[in-house]
Design a protein around this motif. Structure first.
Motif, PDB file in Angstrom:
ATOM      1  N   THR A 155       0.782  -1.201   0.042  1.00 21.93           N
ATOM      2  CA  THR A 155       0.012   0.235   0.151  1.00 21.93           C
ATOM      3  C   THR A 155       0.739   1.169   0.061  1.00 21.93           C
ATOM      4  O   THR A 155       0.469   2.247  -0.739  1.00 21.93           O
ATOM      5  N   ILE A 156       1.933   1.390   0.703  1.00 18.34           N
ATOM      6  CA  ILE A 156       2.833   2.338   0.903  1.00 18.34           C
ATOM      7  C   ILE A 156       3.515   2.432  -0.427  1.00 18.34           C
ATOM      8  O   ILE A 156       3.712   3.643  -1.092  1.00 18.34           O
ATOM      9  N   SER A 157       4.081   1.565  -1.017  1.00 19.52           N
ATOM     10  CA  SER A 157       4.803   1.645  -2.202  1.00 19.52           C
ATOM     11  C   SER A 157       3.984   2.322  -3.327  1.00 19.52           C
ATOM     12  O   SER A 157       4.395   2.998  -4.206  1.00 19.52           O
TER      13      SER A 157
ATOM     14  N   PHE B 233       4.602   5.494  -5.256  1.00 14.09           N
ATOM     15  CA  PHE B 233       4.766   5.473  -6.664  1.00 14.09           C
ATOM     16  C   PHE B 233       3.826   6.300  -7.422  1.00 14.09           C
ATOM     17  O   PHE B 233       4.126   7.094  -8.259  1.00 14.09           O
ATOM     18  N   ARG B 234       2.641   6.440  -7.056  1.00 15.68           N
ATOM     19  CA  ARG B 234       1.567   7.606  -7.570  1.00 15.68           C
ATOM     20  C   ARG B 234       2.124   8.795  -7.135  1.00 15.68           C
ATOM     21  O   ARG B 234       1.954   9.608  -8.232  1.00 15.68           O
TER      22      ARG B 234
ATOM     23  N   ARG C 236       4.858   9.694  -9.498  1.00 14.20           N
ATOM     24  CA  ARG C 236       4.313   9.894 -10.986  1.00 14.20           C
ATOM     25  C   ARG C 236       3.659  11.211 -11.205  1.00 14.20           C
ATOM     26  O   ARG C 236       4.011  11.929 -12.082  1.00 14.20           O
ATOM     27  N   GLU C 237       2.852  11.461 -10.263  1.00 17.21           N
ATOM     28  CA  GLU C 237       2.160  12.986 -10.138  1.00 17.21           C
ATOM     29  C   GLU C 237       3.045  14.078 -10.366  1.00 17.21           C
ATOM     30  O   GLU C 237       2.888  14.969 -11.166  1.00 17.21           O
ATOM     31  N   GLN C 238       4.351  13.880  -9.718  1.00 14.96           N
ATOM     32  CA  GLN C 238       5.391  14.889  -9.868  1.00 14.96           C
ATOM     33  C   GLN C 238       6.481  14.732 -10.825  1.00 14.96           C
ATOM     34  O   GLN C 238       7.518  15.236 -10.857  1.00 14.96           O
ATOM     35  N   GLY C 239       6.145  13.645 -11.850  1.00 16.76           N
ATOM     36  CA  GLY C 239       6.861  13.652 -13.075  1.00 16.76           C
ATOM     37  C   GLY C 239       8.098  12.524 -12.882  1.00 16.76           C
ATOM     38  O   GLY C 239       8.862  12.242 -13.901  1.00 16.76           O
ATOM     39  N   ILE C 240       8.013  11.739 -11.808  1.00 13.06           N
ATOM     40  CA  ILE C 240       8.995  10.534 -11.837  1.00 13.06           C
ATOM     41  C   ILE C 240       8.312   9.116 -12.273  1.00 13.06           C
ATOM     42  O   ILE C 240       7.490   8.846 -11.182  1.00 13.06           O
ATOM     43  N   ASP C 241       8.502   8.409 -13.229  1.00 12.84           N
ATOM     44  CA  ASP C 241       7.802   7.520 -13.538  1.00 12.84           C
ATOM     45  C   ASP C 241       8.464   6.403 -12.779  1.00 12.84           C
ATOM     46  O   ASP C 241       9.686   6.372 -12.504  1.00 12.84           O
ATOM     47  N   SER C 242       7.772   5.391 -12.900  1.00 10.55           N
ATOM     48  CA  SER C 242       8.405   4.238 -12.133  1.00 10.55           C
ATOM     49  C   SER C 242       7.770   2.556 -12.988  1.00 10.55           C
ATOM     50  O   SER C 242       6.860   2.770 -13.731  1.00 10.55           O
ATOM     51  N   HIS C 243       8.172   1.577 -12.511  1.00  7.96           N
ATOM     52  CA  HIS C 243       7.640   0.348 -12.682  1.00  7.96           C
ATOM     53  C   HIS C 243       6.179   0.176 -12.405  1.00  7.96           C
ATOM     54  O   HIS C 243       5.518  -0.753 -13.071  1.00  7.96           O
TER      55      HIS C 243
ATOM     56  N   MET D 157      20.206   7.904 -13.098  1.00  2.00           N
ATOM     57  CA  MET D 157      19.719   7.286 -11.998  1.00  2.00           C
ATOM     58  C   MET D 157      20.157   8.145 -10.862  1.00  2.00           C
ATOM     59  O   MET D 157      19.095   8.142  -9.699  1.00  2.00           O
ATOM     60  N   LYS D 158      20.997   8.831 -10.748  1.00  2.88           N
ATOM     61  CA  LYS D 158      21.536   9.788  -9.397  1.00  2.88           C
ATOM     62  C   LYS D 158      20.594  11.074  -9.671  1.00  2.88           C
ATOM     63  O   LYS D 158      20.237  11.528  -8.523  1.00  2.88           O
ATOM     64  N   ASP D 159      20.298  11.315 -10.774  1.00  2.00           N
ATOM     65  CA  ASP D 159      19.381  12.616 -10.991  1.00  2.00           C
ATOM     66  C   ASP D 159      18.075  12.358 -10.429  1.00  2.00           C
ATOM     67  O   ASP D 159      17.301  13.097  -9.609  1.00  2.00           O
ATOM     68  N   GLN D 160      17.524  11.305 -10.683  1.00  2.00           N
ATOM     69  CA  GLN D 160      16.202  10.769 -10.104  1.00  2.00           C
ATOM     70  C   GLN D 160      16.107  10.409  -8.951  1.00  2.00           C
ATOM     71  O   GLN D 160      15.165  10.771  -8.108  1.00  2.00           O
ATOM     72  N   ALA D 161      17.217   9.927  -8.306  1.00  2.00           N
ATOM     73  CA  ALA D 161      17.236   9.618  -6.924  1.00  2.00           C
ATOM     74  C   ALA D 161      17.316  10.875  -6.047  1.00  2.00           C
ATOM     75  O   ALA D 161      16.599  10.986  -5.218  1.00  2.00           O
ATOM     76  N   LEU D 162      17.938  11.954  -6.405  1.00  2.03           N
ATOM     77  CA  LEU D 162      17.783  13.395  -5.821  1.00  2.03           C
ATOM     78  C   LEU D 162      16.362  13.849  -5.921  1.00  2.03           C
ATOM     79  O   LEU D 162      16.001  14.617  -4.999  1.00  2.03           O
ATOM     80  N   ARG D 163      15.635  13.762  -7.057  1.00  2.00           N
ATOM     81  CA  ARG D 163      14.290  14.417  -7.313  1.00  2.00           C
ATOM     82  C   ARG D 163      13.556  13.462  -6.497  1.00  2.00           C
ATOM     83  O   ARG D 163      12.554  14.113  -5.800  1.00  2.00           O
ATOM     84  N   VAL D 164      13.644  12.168  -6.500  1.00  5.76           N
ATOM     85  CA  VAL D 164      12.480  11.606  -5.485  1.00  5.76           C
ATOM     86  C   VAL D 164      12.869  11.924  -3.999  1.00  5.76           C
ATOM     87  O   VAL D 164      11.839  12.051  -3.184  1.00  5.76           O
ATOM     88  N   ASN D 165      14.241  12.180  -3.758  1.00  9.03           N
ATOM     89  CA  ASN D 165      14.485  12.706  -2.236  1.00  9.03           C
ATOM     90  C   ASN D 165      13.931  13.946  -2.315  1.00  9.03           C
ATOM     91  O   ASN D 165      13.107  14.150  -0.774  1.00  9.03           O
ATOM     92  N   ALA D 166      13.815  14.824  -3.055  1.00 12.33           N
ATOM     93  CA  ALA D 166      13.108  16.088  -2.948  1.00 12.33           C
ATOM     94  C   ALA D 166      11.566  16.181  -2.802  1.00 12.33           C
ATOM     95  O   ALA D 166      11.083  16.670  -1.763  1.00 12.33           O
ATOM     96  N   ILE D 167      11.033  15.228  -3.385  1.00 12.63           N
ATOM     97  CA  ILE D 167       9.695  15.078  -3.464  1.00 12.63           C
ATOM     98  C   ILE D 167       9.209  14.268  -1.918  1.00 12.63           C
ATOM     99  O   ILE D 167       8.345  14.956  -1.573  1.00 12.63           O
ATOM    100  N   LEU D 168      10.101  13.126  -1.957  1.00 19.78           N
ATOM    101  CA  LEU D 168       9.362  12.552  -0.395  1.00 19.78           C
ATOM    102  C   LEU D 168       9.861  13.208   0.554  1.00 19.78           C
ATOM    103  O   LEU D 168       9.038  13.097   1.720  1.00 19.78           O
TER     104      LEU D 168
END
Ligand code: UDP
Length: 237
Positions: free
Chosen positions: A52-54, A58-59, A62-69, A151-162
């Motif tokens: 449920t958390i994942s 992930f949703r 995605r709303e913030q522009g980071i796509d995932s599997h 991957m490094k750029d997305q990791a930092l963007r994921v960090n900022a969003i989360l």
């Protein structure tokens, strides 16, 4: 009888084939391991909570522009995911010092870094996931220079969003681990984002709301996973 065809079983999840070769079913188990599999246990409700958390995170990403599997959550313990080819490099992002970072460099816990740290680890259980740098990734041809940059750029963007999201529900995002895969030549965020793969400290109380409760025998393990599931769902849905 379970007729699903198992593709891969890991410590916390099972991947099954579906009728569509491009899509897999990711089942979240209640099994828990720590310290390289030395400590084993069951956390009742962990599978439901982590699925449920994942799904929710992930949703949100995605709303913030980071796509995932992530394709869709189809039951309490199951989500459909794109059939990616996992890159054997784990990316850990750290905002606050703790865990292996403190042990490795002899620094105190709880230091809030001015800039997040991104670390790379070689995803290999037998070698105990050793720390590596960009040059190792390139020399071992685990990913191209372009893929590593993505991957490094997305990791930092994921960090900022989360970080912002968890801040809004009274929680500090201390650190987390991400995995990426290749899908039709594109790098896609994969695996899971859950209390198994992140450290969450409640603001103020500093209560640990993640797998450290299991690793360190802090008690209330089941309750904590469920609490995190509820706190995230209340804000997202
Ligand atoms: N992590 C993970 N899987 C791993 C190693 C680490 O999900 O195989 C996560 C861990 O939950 C934490 C972050 O990555 O949120 C950093 O972990 P650390 O290197 O401090 O590991 P530990 O102290 O557990 O050895």
């Amino acid at each position: 009888m379970n007729t699903k065809q198992k593709l891969y079983e890991g410590k916390a999840k099972i991947l099954y084939k579906t009728a569509d070769p491009e899509v897999l079913l990711q089942y979240f188990k209640d099994d828990a391991t720590a310290f390289d599999g030395v400590k084993k246990g069951t956390i009742i409700g962990k599978g439901v909570a982590n699925n449920t958390i994942s799904s929710n995170l992930f949703r949100l990403l995605r709303e913030q522009g980071i796509d995932s599997h992530f394709v869709d959550k189809i039951s309490d313990n199951e989500m459909l995911v794109k059939n990616v080819d996992i890159v054997p490099v784990e990316l850990v992002v750290r905002n606050i010092s703790t865990g292996s970072l403190c042990r490795r460099y002899g620094i105190n816990e709880g230091i809030v870094f001015g800039e997040p740290i991104v670390e790379l680890y070689y995803k290999d259980d037998e070698l105990h996931d050793p720390l590596m740098n960009d040059d190792h990734v390139l020399a071992m041809e685990l990913a191209s220079r372009e893929e590593l940059a993505v991957m490094k750029d997305q990791a930092l963007r994921v960090n900022a969003i989360l970080r912002e999201f968890f801040d809004s529900i009274g929680i500090n995002l201390v650190d987390f681990k991400l995995e990426f895969g290749r899908f039709h030549g594109q790098i896609l965020l994969a695996d899971e984002i859950s209390p198994d793969t992140c450290r969450f400290w409640e603001k103020g109380s500093m209560r640990k709301l993640d797998k450290d409760r299991f690793r360190q025998d802090l008690g209330d393990v089941e309750k904590t996973y469920t609490e995190m599931m509820q706190r995230i769902a209340e804000k997202i849905s």
